[in-house]
Design a protein around this motif. Structure first.
Motif, PDB file in Angstrom:
ATOM      1  N   VAL A  73       0.833  -1.203   0.000  1.00 20.55           N
ATOM      2  CA  VAL A  73       0.000   0.000   0.000  1.00 20.55           C
ATOM      3  C   VAL A  73       0.867   1.252   0.000  1.00 20.55           C
ATOM      4  O   VAL A  73       0.643   2.202  -0.769  1.00 20.55           O
ATOM      5  N   ASP A  74       1.884   1.260   0.841  1.00 21.90           N
ATOM      6  CA  ASP A  74       2.745   2.436   0.927  1.00 21.90           C
ATOM      7  C   ASP A  74       3.543   2.648  -0.356  1.00 21.90           C
ATOM      8  O   ASP A  74       3.678   3.771  -0.840  1.00 21.90           O
ATOM      9  N   LEU A  75       4.070   1.570  -0.915  1.00 23.26           N
ATOM     10  CA  LEU A  75       4.874   1.687  -2.128  1.00 23.26           C
ATOM     11  C   LEU A  75       4.018   2.144  -3.309  1.00 23.26           C
ATOM     12  O   LEU A  75       4.382   3.065  -4.046  1.00 23.26           O
ATOM     13  N   LEU A  76       2.853   1.541  -3.478  1.00 21.82           N
ATOM     14  CA  LEU A  76       1.993   1.919  -4.602  1.00 21.82           C
ATOM     15  C   LEU A  76       1.475   3.342  -4.459  1.00 21.82           C
ATOM     16  O   LEU A  76       1.313   4.052  -5.462  1.00 21.82           O
ATOM     17  N   SER A  77       1.244   3.780  -3.235  1.00 20.98           N
ATOM     18  CA  SER A  77       0.763   5.150  -3.029  1.00 20.98           C
ATOM     19  C   SER A  77       1.815   6.184  -3.402  1.00 20.98           C
ATOM     20  O   SER A  77       1.489   7.347  -3.644  1.00 20.98           O
ATOM     21  N   LEU A  84       2.764   1.486 -14.844  1.00 23.53           N
ATOM     22  CA  LEU A  84       2.120   0.215 -15.170  1.00 23.53           C
ATOM     23  C   LEU A  84       0.611   0.335 -15.017  1.00 23.53           C
ATOM     24  O   LEU A  84      -0.154  -0.137 -15.873  1.00 23.53           O
ATOM     25  N   ALA A  85       0.154   0.946 -13.930  1.00 26.86           N
ATOM     26  CA  ALA A  85      -1.289   1.123 -13.736  1.00 26.86           C
ATOM     27  C   ALA A  85      -1.900   1.915 -14.880  1.00 26.86           C
ATOM     28  O   ALA A  85      -2.990   1.585 -15.381  1.00 26.86           O
ATOM     29  N   ALA A  87      -0.729   2.104 -17.935  1.00 25.20           N
ATOM     30  CA  ALA A  87      -0.695   1.276 -19.145  1.00 25.20           C
ATOM     31  C   ALA A  87      -1.864   0.297 -19.171  1.00 25.20           C
ATOM     32  O   ALA A  87      -2.501   0.087 -20.221  1.00 25.20           O
ATOM     33  N   LEU A  88      -2.169  -0.315 -18.028  1.00 22.90           N
ATOM     34  CA  LEU A  88      -3.295  -1.241 -17.956  1.00 22.90           C
ATOM     35  C   LEU A  88      -4.616  -0.510 -18.177  1.00 22.90           C
ATOM     36  O   LEU A  88      -5.521  -1.020 -18.862  1.00 22.90           O
ATOM     37  N   ALA A  89      -4.735   0.686 -17.620  1.00 19.40           N
ATOM     38  CA  ALA A  89      -5.953   1.474 -17.802  1.00 19.40           C
ATOM     39  C   ALA A  89      -6.139   1.849 -19.271  1.00 19.40           C
ATOM     40  O   ALA A  89      -7.260   1.820 -19.796  1.00 19.40           O
ATOM     41  N   LYS A  90      -5.049   2.180 -19.934  1.00 20.88           N
ATOM     42  CA  LYS A  90      -5.120   2.554 -21.351  1.00 20.88           C
ATOM     43  C   LYS A  90      -5.577   1.360 -22.192  1.00 20.88           C
ATOM     44  O   LYS A  90      -6.436   1.504 -23.080  1.00 20.88           O
ATOM     45  N   VAL A  91      -5.015   0.199 -21.932  1.00 23.19           N
ATOM     46  CA  VAL A  91      -5.430  -1.003 -22.656  1.00 23.19           C
ATOM     47  C   VAL A  91      -6.921  -1.247 -22.460  1.00 23.19           C
ATOM     48  O   VAL A  91      -7.659  -1.525 -23.413  1.00 23.19           O
ATOM     49  N   TYR A 110      -5.359  -2.089  -6.448  1.00 23.54           N
ATOM     50  CA  TYR A 110      -4.761  -0.868  -6.997  1.00 23.54           C
ATOM     51  C   TYR A 110      -4.936  -0.802  -8.513  1.00 23.54           C
ATOM     52  O   TYR A 110      -5.397   0.213  -9.059  1.00 23.54           O
ATOM     53  N   TYR A 111      -4.571  -1.859  -9.215  1.00 23.37           N
ATOM     54  CA  TYR A 111      -4.649  -1.840 -10.678  1.00 23.37           C
ATOM     55  C   TYR A 111      -6.094  -1.924 -11.153  1.00 23.37           C
ATOM     56  O   TYR A 111      -6.470  -1.275 -12.136  1.00 23.37           O
ATOM     57  N   LEU A 112      -6.921  -2.682 -10.465  1.00 27.08           N
ATOM     58  CA  LEU A 112      -8.331  -2.772 -10.819  1.00 27.08           C
ATOM     59  C   LEU A 112      -9.000  -1.406 -10.730  1.00 27.08           C
ATOM     60  O   LEU A 112      -9.802  -1.030 -11.597  1.00 27.08           O
TER      61      LEU A 112
END
Length: 286
Positions: A73-77, A84-85, A87-91, A110-112
């Motif tokens: 949680v801390d790292l992704l925040s 990467l997030a 890029a996945l959203a763009k796809v 996070y990615y969802l």
């Protein structure tokens, strides 16, 4: 991102319609925070908003622990993996208009959440074996629900019910991917590339150079890869961030070996590291 609002239904109706009883496979409904099928099998919805559909113990060391989740949680925040997030959203925005997005091995969601922000007419289901992680995923987005499940077992999800399946650094169950994904659906798999975090040496588990070939072998009979691209950047990580990178993943289970914990704690200056991921797109074979 859209945070879950207080009082929001923890399991959106569209998600419930796609769930199946993990005991008998029948459709389910929700009554007073209990998921129940017509035969009476029931599963409580936790106060944090997720439902645990497991009815068997999982092997020790399989699920992410509370310290691992906190580090993630801390790292992704911090935005370290935001490219990467994005890029996945763009796809997702380019290939999906609506329907259900299943994040297989969702972790904290996070990615969802980024994908659902990019596709306003879609809704999401986070599947993960870690109840600790799903406490976060259940609140990651207002159009998402979360269910504890072992991805290696047959999923408690209806056939052909997903428009998109995300699989980010998680186990790949090709038969279940194929069963659950709609005929015109899309499977998106994100994996670390060789060289990812190479500057941290053996503090992290190295990525096998044959990983891409093994990915193709695991999916090739049921899926055809239609696109692949890399997401690579250099990022400066402070000592605290370096510890989070190491402690949020499987490397955390090996810190007691060969003085790795001592070496990790001895880092006192920022380090420039490489983050490198592969994003592969697959269509199901009829």
């Amino acid at each position: 991102m859209n945070a879950r609002v207080s009082g929001h239904d923890p399991l959106p109706p569209a998600i419930v319609r796609s769930l199946r009883c993990s005991v008998c496979g029948d459709p389910v409904g929700v009554t007073e925070r209990t998921v129940r099928c017509g035969r009476g099998h029931s599963f409580d919805v936790a106060k944090q908003g997720y439902v645990n559909l497991l009815h068997a113990r999982i092997p020790a060391g399989t699920a992410d622990t509370a310290p691992m989740v906190a580090a993630r949680v801390d790292l992704l925040s911090s935005g370290a993996y935001l490219p990467l997030a994005n890029a996945l959203a763009k796809v997702a925005s380019e290939h999906v208009e609506n329907g259900m997005v299943i994040d297989a091995g969702a972790g904290t969601g996070y990615y969802l959440a980024h994908v659902l922000d990019a596709v306003p007419a879609a809704y999401g289901l986070a599947l993960d074996v870690s109840a600790v992680a799903l406490r976060r995923a259940a609140r990651a987005h207002a159009r998402a629900g979360a269910a504890v499940w072992n991805l290696w077992e047959p999923w408690p999800v209806a056939d052909s019910s997903a428009s998109l399946i995300l699989n980010v650094f998680a186990p790949r169950n090709a038969p279940q991917f194929h069963r659950v994904l709609a005929a015109d659906g899309l499977l998106v798999v994100a994996t670390p590339n060789p060289g990812h975090l190479r500057e941290l040496g053996d503090l992290v588990i190295s990525v096998d150079g044959s990983k891409d070939a093994r990915l193709e072998d695991s999916l090739g009979e049921r899926f055809t890869r239609v696109d692949r691209h890399d997401v690579t950047q250099r990022v400066t990580l402070a000592p605290a961030r370096i510890r989070q990178v190491v402690e949020m993943g499987p490397s955390a289970h090996h810190l007691h070996r060969e003085g790795r914990r001592e070496r990790l704690d001895a880092i006192t200056e920022a380090v420039d590291v490489t983050t490198s991921f592969s994003v592969s797109l697959y269509r199901p074979v009829p």
